[in-house]
Scaffold this motif. Structure first.
Motif, short mmCIF file in Angstrom:
data_model
loop_
_atom_site.label_atom_id
_atom_site.label_comp_id
_atom_site.label_asym_id
_atom_site.label_seq_id
_atom_site.Cartn_x
_atom_site.Cartn_y
_atom_site.Cartn_z
N LEU A 84 0.84 -1.21 0.00
CA LEU A 84 0.00 0.00 0.00
C LEU A 84 0.87 1.26 0.00
O LEU A 84 0.60 2.20 -0.75
CB LEU A 84 -0.94 -0.01 1.22
N GLN A 139 -6.98 1.77 -3.61
CA GLN A 139 -8.25 1.45 -2.94
C GLN A 139 -8.39 -0.05 -2.68
O GLN A 139 -8.82 -0.47 -1.60
CB GLN A 139 -9.46 1.95 -3.77
N LYS A 142 -6.20 -1.07 0.19
CA LYS A 142 -6.79 -0.68 1.47
C LYS A 142 -7.80 -1.72 1.93
O LYS A 142 -7.85 -2.08 3.10
CB LYS A 142 -7.45 0.70 1.38
N GLU A 145 -6.14 -5.02 3.14
CA GLU A 145 -5.51 -5.00 4.47
C GLU A 145 -6.34 -5.75 5.51
O GLU A 145 -5.81 -6.27 6.47
CB GLU A 145 -5.32 -3.54 4.94
#
Ligand code: FE2
Ligand code: FE2
Length: 162
Positions: A84, A139, A142, A145
């Motif tokens: 990321l 995105q 994210k 994660e």
């Protein structure tokens, strides 16, 4: 004929595109070291695209009877703390490049250099695409994660880029 100021600014952008290529190649090397070959493939292709951008500036300056002069390419970062973080750095870099292209357009308008302005419009559009494609991956990373296994799926998906 290109003005000296325009020639200098286009040469600086040629260098910035080569730096972009170098940055993404460094990211490719980092993703390989993290055992994420799909992300590395995506970055390798990005490297090739940026080299292509640099060559567009090379071709245009030459065609306008300007002189291409090559400067040192700054060394890129070599480590990121997560996939990321790497893609966020890529997005930030693309936003910086978009700003630079905008400045070049401003200069072309100021100089009433319509040919350079027309040439730069391709890059104006390209930057919209570049920012969108990198942001899409930011995105997804994210979301990944919070989901185990999602990173490997994303690696597989990005590895299909041709
Ligand atoms: Fe570029
Ligand atoms: Fe780019």
């Amino acid at each position: 004929m290109l003005s000296k100021a325009m020639e200098k600014a286009l040469n600086e952008q040629l260098n910035a595109e080569l730096y972009s290529a170098y940055l993404y190649l460094s990211m490719a090397a980092w993703f390989e070291s993290q055992n994420l070959p799909g992300f590395a493939t995506w970055m390798r292709i990005q490297n090739r695209e940026e080299t292509g951008h640099a060559m567009k500036f090379f071709g245009f300056v030459t065609e306008r009877r300007g002189r291409v002069t090559l400067q040192a390419i700054e060394a890129p970062a070599k480590d990121w703390k997560s996939p990321l973080a790497a893609f966020e750095a890529a997005l930030e870099h693309e936003q910086y490049i978009t700003g630079r292209i905008g400045e070049l357009v401003n200069l072309a308008i100021k100089e009433k250099d319509h040919a350079t302005n027309a040439f730069l419009q391709w890059f104006v559009n390209e930057q919209v695409e570049e920012e969108a494609s990198v942001d899409k991956i930011v995105q997804k990373l994210k979301m990944a994660e919070k989901a185990p296994g999602a990173l490997l799926m994303l690696d597989h998906e990005l590895g299909k880029r041709t």
